[in-house]
Design a protein around this motif. Structure first.
Motif, PDB file in Angstrom:
ATOM      1  N   VAL A 188      73.814  58.648 -31.516  1.00 46.98           N
ATOM      2  CA  VAL A 188      75.074  57.967 -31.847  1.00 46.98           C
ATOM      3  C   VAL A 188      75.631  58.525 -33.162  1.00 46.98           C
ATOM      4  O   VAL A 188      76.832  58.781 -33.285  1.00 46.98           O
ATOM      5  CB  VAL A 188      74.870  56.434 -31.943  1.00 46.98           C
ATOM      6  N   GLU A 189      74.747  58.743 -34.117  1.00 46.88           N
ATOM      7  CA  GLU A 189      75.183  59.288 -35.417  1.00 46.88           C
ATOM      8  C   GLU A 189      75.821  60.670 -35.247  1.00 46.88           C
ATOM      9  O   GLU A 189      76.871  60.955 -35.833  1.00 46.88           O
ATOM     10  CB  GLU A 189      73.970  59.364 -36.350  1.00 46.88           C
ATOM     11  N   PHE A 190      75.205  61.508 -34.430  1.00 47.43           N
ATOM     12  CA  PHE A 190      75.795  62.826 -34.170  1.00 47.43           C
ATOM     13  C   PHE A 190      77.110  62.683 -33.397  1.00 47.43           C
ATOM     14  O   PHE A 190      78.093  63.352 -33.681  1.00 47.43           O
ATOM     15  CB  PHE A 190      74.823  63.718 -33.371  1.00 47.43           C
ATOM     16  N   LYS A 196      81.352  60.553 -43.511  1.00 47.66           N
ATOM     17  CA  LYS A 196      80.543  59.830 -44.506  1.00 47.66           C
ATOM     18  C   LYS A 196      79.079  59.728 -44.087  1.00 47.66           C
ATOM     19  O   LYS A 196      78.227  59.331 -44.885  1.00 47.66           O
ATOM     20  CB  LYS A 196      81.091  58.404 -44.689  1.00 47.66           C
ATOM     21  N   ASP A 197      78.801  59.997 -42.827  1.00 47.94           N
ATOM     22  CA  ASP A 197      77.419  59.893 -42.350  1.00 47.94           C
ATOM     23  C   ASP A 197      77.171  60.932 -41.262  1.00 47.94           C
ATOM     24  O   ASP A 197      77.048  60.608 -40.080  1.00 47.94           O
ATOM     25  CB  ASP A 197      77.157  58.468 -41.822  1.00 47.94           C
ATOM     26  N   PRO A 198      77.120  62.207 -41.664  1.00 47.15           N
ATOM     27  CA  PRO A 198      76.905  63.264 -40.667  1.00 47.15           C
ATOM     28  C   PRO A 198      75.576  63.075 -39.932  1.00 47.15           C
ATOM     29  O   PRO A 198      74.661  62.449 -40.467  1.00 47.15           O
ATOM     30  CB  PRO A 198      76.868  64.543 -41.517  1.00 47.15           C
ATOM     31  N   GLY A 199      75.507  63.633 -38.742  1.00 49.78           N
ATOM     32  CA  GLY A 199      74.279  63.535 -37.953  1.00 49.78           C
ATOM     33  C   GLY A 199      73.108  64.217 -38.658  1.00 49.78           C
ATOM     34  O   GLY A 199      73.285  65.234 -39.323  1.00 49.78           O
ATOM     35  N   ASP A 200      71.925  63.623 -38.527  1.00 50.69           N
ATOM     36  CA  ASP A 200      70.720  64.206 -39.119  1.00 50.69           C
ATOM     37  C   ASP A 200      69.525  63.665 -38.338  1.00 50.69           C
ATOM     38  O   ASP A 200      69.688  62.839 -37.448  1.00 50.69           O
ATOM     39  CB  ASP A 200      70.623  63.858 -40.612  1.00 50.69           C
ATOM     40  N   TYR A 201      68.338  64.125 -38.715  1.00 49.80           N
ATOM     41  CA  TYR A 201      67.118  63.666 -38.035  1.00 49.80           C
ATOM     42  C   TYR A 201      66.320  62.727 -38.930  1.00 49.80           C
ATOM     43  O   TYR A 201      65.110  62.703 -38.923  1.00 49.80           O
ATOM     44  CB  TYR A 201      66.293  64.870 -37.582  1.00 49.80           C
ATOM     45  N   GLY A 212      67.859  55.783 -41.253  1.00 51.33           N
ATOM     46  CA  GLY A 212      68.125  54.905 -42.400  1.00 51.33           C
ATOM     47  C   GLY A 212      68.336  55.628 -43.713  1.00 51.33           C
ATOM     48  O   GLY A 212      68.077  55.081 -44.782  1.00 51.33           O
ATOM     49  N   GLU A 213      68.861  56.867 -43.661  1.00 52.69           N
ATOM     50  CA  GLU A 213      69.086  57.605 -44.916  1.00 52.69           C
ATOM     51  C   GLU A 213      70.215  56.995 -45.745  1.00 52.69           C
ATOM     52  O   GLU A 213      70.336  57.278 -46.929  1.00 52.69           O
ATOM     53  CB  GLU A 213      69.360  59.086 -44.628  1.00 52.69           C
ATOM     54  N   LYS A 214      71.047  56.122 -45.118  1.00 53.20           N
ATOM     55  CA  LYS A 214      72.174  55.524 -45.852  1.00 53.20           C
ATOM     56  C   LYS A 214      71.821  54.179 -46.502  1.00 53.20           C
ATOM     57  O   LYS A 214      72.565  53.695 -47.338  1.00 53.20           O
ATOM     58  CB  LYS A 214      73.358  55.303 -44.911  1.00 53.20           C
TER      59      LYS A 214
HETATM   60 CA   LIG Z   1      73.419  60.645 -41.423  1.00 50.18          CA
END
Ligand SMILES: [Ca+2]
Ligand SMILES: [Ca+2]
Ligand SMILES: [Zn+2]
Length: 367
Positions: free
Chosen positions: A296-298, A304-309, A312-314
């Motif tokens: 979903v993030e990707f 403001k919240d690019p996709g990553d692996y 909860g990095e935010k």
């Molecule tokens: Ca992210």
């Protein structure tokens, strides 16, 4: 109002009254009298429908279709009141937003008289997602935080109550501009949760071809501001809802995209694979939520919240800027597993999720 049994659109009339109920003045949108002597239409409903469909296509809508047969009305909102058809054309707008275009067609000439869009979006500023569009609907003189384009998903305010049996209060707003990007006002976390549910809904629909958690077009709902400084979020099958705490000092709500996608996907797992939340199936259940939360993030492509692996990095749940979990190498958190080994099923699903999370990372990026 009706005229000769037909609904009259436009030409509203407002009576101003004093506190005692005496009428003081009247405002009306049109001075025209309705003089439609013949209410039999020269063109057939199918002609109005064709005209409405081409209007929607001209507006750039795709996948268009008439919701119901066109209905006969008196159109009094512009110019001389005339006999008309109202056709509701459903479709998808250029940017992927669902469309419900109401097209008014003159019942004698077939000419388009007016069109309006019924699917509304407000704008909001979340703490994690920045400025986003949020689904809202008119409610009297206010706006209600309800996503009519996505199964009617609503977000509620628990106002720091610990009572998980409560639904909470609806969010209303006067100008349809929600939140301020900071945890100082209650709407901000609601914007993030509402948007997270919308992106998850869209991901299920557009990528997986699934219409909501159960595939029946019905939305879950979200609740924000659960408890006091509660540092978690959860899905509950009984309420069919997602619930979010506000994190440390009530300043770090757990409403990021990956967490929202994670919680909503517990509903998806429950409605489909129903992986029991213990042993190895518990780890697979948790991982399925992390995987969909990441997808979903990707999918959302939010700057403001690019996709990553990372999970909860935010939300800064550790207080030192580190994420909750790592999919590229789950053991980086000191507790999760990178690979299966005998006996892992005895550990916490949040740690055994590492195995399938690592699998997803390798599948996506290669080794
Ligand atoms: Ca992210
Ligand atoms: Ca993430
Ligand atoms: Zn979970």
């Amino acid at each position: 109002r009706t005229y000769a049994g037909l609904p009259v659109l436009g030409g509203d009339l407002i009576v101003h009254e004093s506190a005692s109920g005496a009428s003081r003045s009247v405002d009306k949108a049109t001075d025209a009298d309705i003089e439609v002597t013949d209410t039999s239409a020269a063109i057939a409903p199918s002609g109005a429908e064709r005209s409405a469909l081409s209007a929607a296509q001209a507006a750039g809508d795709r996948k268009t279709g008439a919701e119901d047969a066109p209905r006969k009305v008196i159109w009094a909102a512009t110019g001389k009141p005339v006999l008309a058809y109202e056709t509701v054309v459903t479709g998808v707008r250029k940017d992927g937003t669902p469309s419900k275009l109401h097209v008014i067609t003159d019942a004698d000439s077939g000419r388009k008289l007016y069109e309006f869009q019924a699917v509304q979006n407000g704008t909001g500023t979340g703490q994690h997602n920045g400025k986003v569009t949020v689904g809202s609907v008119r409610s009297g003189s206010q706006w209600l935080l309800k996503d009519s384009a996505r199964g009617g998903h609503r977000t509620y305010n628990l106002k720091h109550s610990w009572d998980e049996t409560k639904k909470g209060s609806a969010f209303y707003d006067a100008d349809n501009v929600w939140g301020n990007g900071k945890p100082t006002i209650a709407q901000t976390a609601a914007v993030d949760a509402h948007y997270g549910a919308a992106m998850t809904w869209d991901y299920y629909k557009k990528v997986l071809g699934r219409n909501g958690i159960k595939g029946n077009g019905k939305a879950a709902y979200s609740r924000v501001h659960f408890g006091d400084a509660y540092e978690n979020a959860f899905w509950d099958d009984d309420c069919f809802c997602m619930t979010y705490g506000d994190g440390a000092g009530n300043k770090k709500p757990l409403t990021s995209l990956d967490v929202a996608g994670h919680e909503m996907s517990h509903g998806l797992t429950s409605a489909t694979a129903n992986l029991e939340y213990s042993g190895e199936s518990g780890g697979l259940n948790e991982a399925t939520s992390d995987i969909f939360g990441t997808a979903v993030e990707f999918y959302a492509k939010n700057a403001k919240d690019p996709g990553d692996y990372l999970i909860g990095e935010k939300i800064d749940i550790n207080g030192d800027g580190t994420p909750l979990r790592y999919m590229d190498k789950p053991s980086k958190d000191g507790l999760s597993y990178d690979y299966w080994k005998s006996g892992v099923g005895n550990d916490d699903p949040h740690f055994t999720s590492g195995i399938a999370n690592h699998f997803f990372y390798l599948l996506s990026e290669g080794s």
